[in-house]
Motif scaffolding. Structure first.
Motif, PDB file in Angstrom:
ATOM      1  N   CYS A  15      -4.375  -1.061  12.845  1.00 49.23           N
ATOM      2  CA  CYS A  15      -3.679  -0.460  11.698  1.00 49.23           C
ATOM      3  C   CYS A  15      -2.487   0.372  12.151  1.00 49.23           C
ATOM      4  CB  CYS A  15      -4.642   0.434  10.907  1.00 49.23           C
ATOM      5  SG  CYS A  15      -5.949  -0.463  10.075  1.00 49.23           S
ATOM      6  N   LEU A  21       0.770   1.408   9.887  1.00 47.62           N
ATOM      7  CA  LEU A  21       0.355   2.322   8.827  1.00 47.62           C
ATOM      8  C   LEU A  21       0.541   3.764   9.288  1.00 47.62           C
ATOM      9  CD1 LEU A  21      -2.893   0.584   7.504  1.00 47.62           C
ATOM     10  CD2 LEU A  21      -0.543   0.340   6.696  1.00 47.62           C
ATOM     11  N   SER A  22       0.702   4.667   8.333  1.00 47.03           N
ATOM     12  CA  SER A  22       0.907   6.070   8.682  1.00 47.03           C
ATOM     13  C   SER A  22      -0.351   6.660   9.302  1.00 47.03           C
ATOM     14  CB  SER A  22       1.280   6.869   7.430  1.00 47.03           C
ATOM     15  OG  SER A  22       0.167   6.970   6.556  1.00 47.03           O
ATOM     16  N   LYS A  24      -1.689   9.364   8.534  1.00 42.76           N
ATOM     17  CA  LYS A  24      -2.521   9.881   7.435  1.00 42.76           C
ATOM     18  C   LYS A  24      -3.465   8.793   6.925  1.00 42.76           C
ATOM     19  CE  LYS A  24      -2.103  12.065   2.870  1.00 42.76           C
ATOM     20  NZ  LYS A  24      -1.145  12.527   1.826  1.00 42.76           N
ATOM     21  N   THR A  25      -2.958   7.575   6.760  1.00 37.85           N
ATOM     22  CA  THR A  25      -3.782   6.456   6.298  1.00 37.85           C
ATOM     23  C   THR A  25      -4.848   6.103   7.332  1.00 37.85           C
ATOM     24  OG1 THR A  25      -1.953   5.559   4.993  1.00 37.85           O
ATOM     25  CG2 THR A  25      -3.746   4.047   5.538  1.00 37.85           C
ATOM     26  N   ALA A  28      -7.632   8.534   7.206  1.00 37.87           N
ATOM     27  CA  ALA A  28      -8.480   8.288   6.037  1.00 37.87           C
ATOM     28  C   ALA A  28      -9.427   7.118   6.298  1.00 37.87           C
ATOM     29  CB  ALA A  28      -7.612   8.013   4.805  1.00 37.87           C
ATOM     30  N   TYR A  29      -8.908   6.053   6.936  1.00 44.49           N
ATOM     31  CA  TYR A  29      -9.750   4.904   7.299  1.00 44.49           C
ATOM     32  C   TYR A  29     -10.886   5.342   8.228  1.00 44.49           C
ATOM     33  CZ  TYR A  29      -6.640   1.249   5.400  1.00 44.49           C
ATOM     34  OH  TYR A  29      -5.929   0.418   4.573  1.00 44.49           O
ATOM     35  N   ARG A  66     -11.019   3.458  -3.157  1.00 45.05           N
ATOM     36  CA  ARG A  66     -10.350   3.653  -1.875  1.00 45.05           C
ATOM     37  C   ARG A  66     -11.297   3.413  -0.704  1.00 45.05           C
ATOM     38  NH1 ARG A  66     -10.122   9.039  -0.468  1.00 45.05           N
ATOM     39  NH2 ARG A  66     -11.444   8.483   1.300  1.00 45.05           N
ATOM     40  N   THR A  70     -11.115   0.416   2.226  1.00 41.83           N
ATOM     41  CA  THR A  70     -11.183   0.613   3.677  1.00 41.83           C
ATOM     42  C   THR A  70     -12.148  -0.382   4.306  1.00 41.83           C
ATOM     43  OG1 THR A  70     -10.683   2.980   3.499  1.00 41.83           O
ATOM     44  CG2 THR A  70     -11.792   2.246   5.508  1.00 41.83           C
ATOM     45  N   LYS A 174       5.119   4.739   0.695  1.00 41.75           N
ATOM     46  CA  LYS A 174       3.826   4.235   1.145  1.00 41.75           C
ATOM     47  C   LYS A 174       4.020   2.897   1.850  1.00 41.75           C
ATOM     48  CE  LYS A 174       1.142   6.585  -2.430  1.00 41.75           C
ATOM     49  NZ  LYS A 174       0.213   6.446  -3.580  1.00 41.75           N
TER      50      LYS A 174
END
Length: 302
Positions: A15, A21-22, A24-25, A28-29, A66, A70, A174
């Motif tokens: 990722c 992906l950021s 932050k993302t 979260a994952y 969400r 994931t 995003k």
């Protein structure tokens, strides 16, 4: 039984470095997958079924969707790498119905009051430091409303992406999607130029356009606190958040008959469906149109 845990770090790197992906993302994952690991050590259909039931008992629909997204992304990665040969989500009902929440907007007169107050703060500053902070705050508020940008996009804005001569600002939304927003209002351009001149050295050192008193990038929370303070001081009783400027930007443009596809592009929405939620909050404009434009109003039978 397939042991999925050893592949979580590989997925996060995929990722981070392949999908770009950021961070932050990716965080979260990682949190979502750690939570699932505490629930089950298998990715079987039954385990996922039980997990969905557990999530629905604890969280709101948006959070559940969400967390499932994931897991779906992780399983897609496992399939892609041939670590598994079937998708346990196949034939598993995962559609979660979310209540439609209309975006909260700020009345135009309230926006005008907040912007006006931000300029008053510049004029009433008691020191050079207070004046500089007031200029920065006015620039932040003006750019929020002028572009409809997300607060995170404003706070992570890089100086090379602010072209005041070309009258445009480049944002990365995003999924690192790039969009260029023109800035044509002269007052907005003027306060941005004034801010840049005052903070030129800090901007150069920090690498970010908006900086705080420590010379680091301005945080999202500091903008929220500033807005809350300004509203309290100028008598605005509404609870105002930075994101409400984005909603107001879209809604007010829609009420001015701007094509929704242009608004979609300016907001950086990948789907027109996301933008269409703003059509639900323009009932006052619809009422005005029907009152003044409907052909029946031109018929007089007396």
């Amino acid at each position: 039984m397939f042991e999925y845990r050893p592949f979580v770090d590989q997925f996060l790197d995929y990722c981070r470095y392949h999908k770009k992906l950021s961070e932050k993302t990716v965080r979260a994952y990682k949190i979502d997958l750690s939570q699932y690991a505490l629930f089950s050590d298998t990715l079987s259909k039954q385990a996922l079924w039980d997990y969905i039931e557990c999530l629905n008992k604890k969280y709101k629909p948006k959070t559940v969707k969400r967390k499932l997204a994931t897991l779906k992304a992780f399983i897609h990665f496992l399939l892609l790498q041939d670590y598994i040969d079937f998708n346990p989500f196949d034939k598993l009902e995962t559609s979660i119905r979310e209540p439609v929440l209309l975006p909260k907007t700020i009345p135009l007169d309230v926006i005008a009051k907040i912007i006006s107050f931000s300029y008053q703060q510049i004029g009433s500053a008691q020191s050079a430091y207070q004046m500089k902070c007031a200029v920065r705050n006015a620039a932040v508020i003006e750019l929020l409303f002028a572009t409809g940008a997300r607060i995170a996009e404003i706070c992570t804005l890089k100086p090379e992406n602010v072209d005041l001569l070309g009258r445009s600002v480049k944002f990365y939304g995003k999924g690192s999607k790039e969009r260029l927003i023109p800035v044509e209002n002269m007052a907005v351009l003027s306060i941005l130029k004034r801010y840049r001149l005052l903070f030129e050295d800090n901007i150069s050192v920090s690498g970010y356009f908006f900086v705080n008193k420590l010379g680091r990038r301005m945080t999202e929370q500091s903008v929220r606190n500033m807005l809350s303070s300004y509203c309290n001081q100028c008598g605005v009783e509404m609870h105002i958040t930075p994101h409400m400027f984005r909603h107001s930007f879209a809604t007010l443009l829609l009420e001015e008959d701007v094509d929704i596809r242009y608004i979609q592009r300016m907001l950086g929405h990948s789907s027109i469906t996301t933008t269409q939620i703003y059509t639900h909050v323009t009932s006052s404009k619809q009422k005005e149109i029907l009152k003044t434009k409907h052909p029946r109003n031109k018929m007089d039978f007396q």
